[in-house]
Design a protein around this motif. Structure first.
Motif, PDB file in Angstrom:
ATOM      1  N   VAL A 223       0.701  -1.439   0.741  1.00  0.00           N
ATOM      2  CA  VAL A 223       0.370  -0.137   0.201  1.00  0.00           C
ATOM      3  C   VAL A 223       0.865   1.228   0.343  1.00  0.00           C
ATOM      4  N   GLY A 224       1.527   1.336   0.901  1.00  0.00           N
ATOM      5  CA  GLY A 224       3.035   2.559   0.567  1.00  0.00           C
ATOM      6  C   GLY A 224       3.579   2.742  -1.009  1.00  0.00           C
ATOM      7  N   TYR A 225       3.751   1.480  -1.430  1.00  0.00           N
ATOM      8  CA  TYR A 225       4.842   1.843  -2.680  1.00  0.00           C
ATOM      9  C   TYR A 225       4.124   2.118  -3.222  1.00  0.00           C
ATOM     10  N   ALA A 226       2.135   2.131  -3.479  1.00  0.00           N
ATOM     11  CA  ALA A 226       1.313   2.480  -4.332  1.00  0.00           C
ATOM     12  C   ALA A 226       0.897   3.868  -4.222  1.00  0.00           C
ATOM     13  N   LEU A 227       0.782   4.230  -2.668  1.00  0.00           N
ATOM     14  CA  LEU A 227       0.603   5.637  -2.983  1.00  0.00           C
ATOM     15  C   LEU A 227       1.231   6.228  -3.165  1.00  0.00           C
ATOM     16  N   ALA A 228       2.950   5.968  -3.046  1.00  0.00           N
ATOM     17  CA  ALA A 228       3.630   6.886  -3.508  1.00  0.00           C
ATOM     18  C   ALA A 228       3.934   7.022  -4.938  1.00  0.00           C
ATOM     19  N   LEU A 229       2.939   5.731  -5.682  1.00  0.00           N
ATOM     20  CA  LEU A 229       3.010   5.779  -7.024  1.00  0.00           C
ATOM     21  C   LEU A 229       1.985   6.675  -7.852  1.00  0.00           C
ATOM     22  N   VAL A 230       0.654   6.978  -6.927  1.00  0.00           N
ATOM     23  CA  VAL A 230      -0.476   7.158  -6.964  1.00  0.00           C
ATOM     24  C   VAL A 230      -0.320   9.108  -7.139  1.00  0.00           C
ATOM     25  N   TRP A 231       0.574   9.390  -5.847  1.00  0.00           N
ATOM     26  CA  TRP A 231       1.593  10.685  -5.786  1.00  0.00           C
ATOM     27  C   TRP A 231       2.303  11.029  -7.157  1.00  0.00           C
ATOM     28  N   LEU A 232       3.428   9.862  -7.096  1.00  0.00           N
ATOM     29  CA  LEU A 232       4.291  11.266  -8.126  1.00  0.00           C
ATOM     30  C   LEU A 232       3.016  10.596  -9.913  1.00  0.00           C
ATOM     31  N   THR A 233       1.910   9.360 -10.100  1.00  0.00           N
ATOM     32  CA  THR A 233       1.561  10.083 -11.190  1.00  0.00           C
ATOM     33  C   THR A 233       1.139  11.151 -11.798  1.00  0.00           C
ATOM     34  N   VAL A 234       0.227  11.502 -10.515  1.00  0.00           N
ATOM     35  CA  VAL A 234      -0.560  13.185 -10.630  1.00  0.00           C
ATOM     36  C   VAL A 234       0.038  13.465 -10.362  1.00  0.00           C
ATOM     37  N   VAL A 235       1.649  14.539  -9.834  1.00  0.00           N
ATOM     38  CA  VAL A 235       1.952  15.347  -9.951  1.00  0.00           C
ATOM     39  C   VAL A 235       3.289  15.037 -11.535  1.00  0.00           C
ATOM     40  N   ALA A 236       3.937  14.072 -11.716  1.00  0.00           N
ATOM     41  CA  ALA A 236       4.011  14.037 -13.320  1.00  0.00           C
ATOM     42  C   ALA A 236       2.897  14.990 -14.452  1.00  0.00           C
ATOM     43  N   ASP A 237       1.893  13.826 -14.070  1.00  0.00           N
ATOM     44  CA  ASP A 237       0.672  14.579 -14.821  1.00  0.00           C
ATOM     45  C   ASP A 237       0.941  16.173 -14.803  1.00  0.00           C
ATOM     46  N   ALA A 238       0.332  16.506 -13.985  1.00  0.00           N
ATOM     47  CA  ALA A 238      -0.128  18.319 -13.675  1.00  0.00           C
ATOM     48  C   ALA A 238       0.866  18.801 -14.258  1.00  0.00           C
ATOM     49  N   LEU A 239       2.137  18.559 -13.955  1.00  0.00           N
ATOM     50  CA  LEU A 239       3.798  18.769 -14.296  1.00  0.00           C
ATOM     51  C   LEU A 239       4.066  19.169 -16.040  1.00  0.00           C
ATOM     52  N   ARG A 240       3.248  17.926 -16.881  1.00  0.00           N
ATOM     53  CA  ARG A 240       3.585  17.794 -17.816  1.00  0.00           C
ATOM     54  C   ARG A 240       4.723  16.982 -18.254  1.00  0.00           C
ATOM     55  N   LEU A 241       4.934  16.516 -17.495  1.00  0.00           N
ATOM     56  CA  LEU A 241       6.102  15.724 -17.757  1.00  0.00           C
ATOM     57  C   LEU A 241       5.363  14.295 -17.627  1.00  0.00           C
ATOM     58  N   SER A 242       6.618  12.988 -17.689  1.00  0.00           N
ATOM     59  CA  SER A 242       6.468  11.444 -18.174  1.00  0.00           C
ATOM     60  C   SER A 242       6.295  11.080 -17.012  1.00  0.00           C
ATOM     61  N   PRO A 243       5.077  10.962 -16.558  1.00  0.00           N
ATOM     62  CA  PRO A 243       4.764   9.534 -15.395  1.00  0.00           C
ATOM     63  C   PRO A 243       5.035   8.225 -15.500  1.00  0.00           C
ATOM     64  N   LEU A 244       5.342   7.459 -16.403  1.00  0.00           N
ATOM     65  CA  LEU A 244       5.947   6.445 -16.919  1.00  0.00           C
ATOM     66  C   LEU A 244       7.665   6.580 -17.134  1.00  0.00           C
ATOM     67  N   LEU A 245       8.202   7.314 -17.067  1.00  0.00           N
ATOM     68  CA  LEU A 245       9.647   7.301 -17.016  1.00  0.00           C
ATOM     69  C   LEU A 245      10.265   7.723 -15.515  1.00  0.00           C
ATOM     70  N   ALA A 246       9.322   8.553 -14.459  1.00  0.00           N
ATOM     71  CA  ALA A 246       9.311   8.717 -13.237  1.00  0.00           C
ATOM     72  C   ALA A 246       9.284   7.446 -12.510  1.00  0.00           C
ATOM     73  N   ALA A 247       7.630   6.630 -12.753  1.00  0.00           N
ATOM     74  CA  ALA A 247       7.897   5.278 -11.888  1.00  0.00           C
ATOM     75  C   ALA A 247       8.976   4.645 -12.417  1.00  0.00           C
ATOM     76  N   LEU A 248       9.215   4.075 -13.600  1.00  0.00           N
ATOM     77  CA  LEU A 248      10.823   3.427 -13.807  1.00  0.00           C
ATOM     78  C   LEU A 248      11.398   4.130 -13.031  1.00  0.00           C
TER      79      LEU A 248
END
Length: 413
Positions: A223-248
Motif C-alpha cells: 500500500v505504501g509503494y502504491a500510494l507513493a506511485l499515485v502521488w508520482l503519477t498525479v504530480v508528473a501529469d500535472a507538471l506535463r512530465l512523463s509519469p512512466l519514465l518517473a515510475a521506472l
C-alpha cells in the motif's frame, strides 16, 4: 456510445467489461491462452459494439491507465540490476542498438510505403517501445526465471526509456521546425525528460529515508509503494512530465539502494491484478475500427511487425556469444520482445493530451500494429519462454503470488 450518458456508461458498462475480462482470463489461462490477450480481446469486443470511453470520461480513464502502467514500470525498475550492465555491457549495447535500429528501420520503411513525412518520426519513436505490462504478466503467469526471462525484462526497460526519450526528442523537433519555438521545444523535450527522471529519483530518496521495515505482513509496504506511485503519477501529469519514465526511475533507484521491501506483494497483489485487467481492457477499447479499412494502416503494421521481429532476433543472435549466452537463447530473447501496445498507446495518448498535432495521426497509423502485437505478442513471448525451458508451466501462477527468485545476474548474462 451514442445515446448513452458518458458517466452512466462508465459506471455500468466498464465494471461489467472488467468482470467479463477477468472471468474469461481465468477460464482460458489454464488452457494455454495468455491472460493479457484475453483482456485485450474483451476490450476490443467492447469497442466494436460502442463501449469505448467517451471524451468526457476518457481523461480520467487515461490517467488511471497511466497509474496502472506506472505500477508495472515501478516493478520492472525494481527488477533492473544496473550492476549487470556494468559487468556485462553487451546487454546494454544490444538494448540501445536494437532500439535505434528499430527507429531507423521503421522511419525509412514507412516512407517506402507512402506514410507522410510529418507522421513518420513519431510512429518510429513509439514503435521502439516494448510492452512491459505484457512481458511481466506473461513472465509471472509462467513463473519464468532464467537468462532469457531476465534479458527480456532488462532489454524491455531499455527500449521503454529510449522510446520516451525519442518521443520527447521528436516532440521538441516538431515545435522547433513547425513554429521555431525554442522555449516550447526545450520544455517538451529536455525539461520533460530530465525532470521526469529527477522526480522519480527524488521520490526514491525520500522513500528510502522514511520507509523502513520490518513489516508484519506484505500488505503494508505494498500500500505504501502504491500510494507513493499515485502521488508520482498525479504530480508528473500535472507538471506535463512523463509519469512512466518517473515510475521506472523510482523503481530502479530503490533497487540500487536496496530499499525495496522483500515481503511486498509481487505485482502489487490484488490491486495490481485489478488495475492490470483494467489496463488491457482499456488498451483494447481504444481501437479505431475505421482505421482498419485503410491499406496504409496495414502497410504500417507490416513495417512495424517486420522491424520488431527481424532486428531484435538478428541482433541478439549475432551478439549472443559475446554477451554470455547461446545463439539459440539470444534468438529466443529477440522473439520474446515482440509485444507492443500499452506503453505505445499511452505514449501517443499523452502526446495528444499535451497538444502535439502529429500524435493523433500517428496513433491512427499504428492501429493495426497495436491490434496484432497486443493480441498475438503475448502468445509469442509465452512460446519463447517455454522453448527456452524457463517456464514452470506445471501450475498456473496467481497474480500477487511470489514467482521463483530469478537467478542473480552475472557477467555471463
Amino acid at each position: 456510445m451514442n445515446g448513452w450518458d458518458a458517466n452512466l456508461a462508465t459506471l455500468t458498462v466498464w465494471p461489467a467489461l472488467l468482470w467479463l475480462a477477468w472471468w474469461s482470463g481465468e477460464r482460458l489461462q489454464p488452457r494455454g491462452v495468455p491472460r493479457v490477450s484475453v483482456y485485450v480481446a474483451v476490450g476490443l469486443a467492447g469497442s466494436a459494439v460502442g463501449f469505448a470511453p467517451e471524451p468526457a470520461t476518457g481523461g480520467a480513464l487515461a490517467l488511471l491507465a497511466q497509474f496502472a502502467l506506472s505500477l508495472v514500470l515501478f516493478e520492472l525498475g525494481c527488477r533492473i540490476h544496473l550492476g549487470w550492465f556494468r559487468h556485462n555491457p553487451w546487454v546494454l549495447l544490444i538494448g540501445v542498438v536494437q532500439s535505434l535500429a528499430i527507429f531507423g528501420a521503421v522511419y525509412w520503411a514507412l516512407g517506402a510505403v507512402g506514410v507522410g513525412a510529418q507522421w513518420r518520426p513519431l510512429v518510429a519513436a513509439v514503435a521502439v517501445a516494448a510492452s512491459p505490462a505484457s512481458l511481466l504478466r506473461v513472465t509471472h503467469d509462467l513463473r519464468a526465471a532464467g537468462q532469457v526471462a531476465e534479458r527480456v525484462l532488462h532489454l524491455a526497460a531499455i527500449q521503454c526509456v529510449l522510446a520516451v526519450l525519442l518521443v520527447k526528442g521528436v516532440t521538441g523537433h516538431w515545435y522547433l521546425s513547425a513554429a521555431g519555438d525554442w522555449t516550447q521545444a526545450l520544455l517538451t523535450s529536455v525539461y520533460a525528460a530530465g525532470l521526469s527522471v529527477a522526480l522519480g529519483v527524488a521520490l526514491a530518496v525520500v522513500v528510502a529515508a522514511v520507509v523502513r521495515g520490518p513489516f508484519e505482513g506484505a500488505t503494508a509496504p505494498t500500500v505504501g509503494y502504491a500510494l507513493a506511485l499515485v502521488w508520482l503519477t498525479v504530480v508528473a501529469d500535472a507538471l506535463r512530465l512523463s509519469p512512466l519514465l518517473a515510475a521506472l526511475s523510482f523503481g530502479v533507484l530503490l533497487r540500487e539502494r536496496r530499499v525495496f521491501v522483500a515481503n511486498a506483494q509481487r505485482d502489487f497483489g490484488s490491486l495490481g491484478w485489478l488495475l492490470g485487467v483494467f489496463l488491457f481492457v482499456y488498451v483494447g477499447s481504444r481501437m479505431s475500427w475505421e482505421a482498419l479499412a485503410h491499406s496504409n494502416v496495414w502497410a504500417a503494421a507490416a513495417v512495424v511487425l517486420a522491424a520488431r521481429v527481424a532486428i531484435p532476433v538478428a541482433l541478439n543472435a549475432v551478439l549472443a556469444v559475446p554477451s554470455g549466452t547461446t545463439v539459440r537463447k539470444g534468438a529466443l530473447t529477440g522473439v520474446a520482445l515482440l509485444p507492443m501496445s500499452a506503453m505505445t498507446l499511452l505514449l501517443l495518448e499523452r502526446s495528444i493530451a499535451l497538444g502535439l498535432p502529429p500524435a493523433a495521426q500517428a496513433l491512427w497509423h499504428l492501429t493495426a500494429a497495436l491490434l496484432w502485437l497486443e493480441l498475438l505478442g503475448p502468445w509469442v513471448t509465452q512460446w519463447a519462454l517455454v522453448a527456452a525451458r524457463e517456464a514452470a508451466v506445471a501450475r498456473p501462477a496467481t497474480p500477487g503470488s511470489a514467482p521463483p527468485v530469478p537467478p542473480a545476474p552475472s557477467s555471463g548474462g
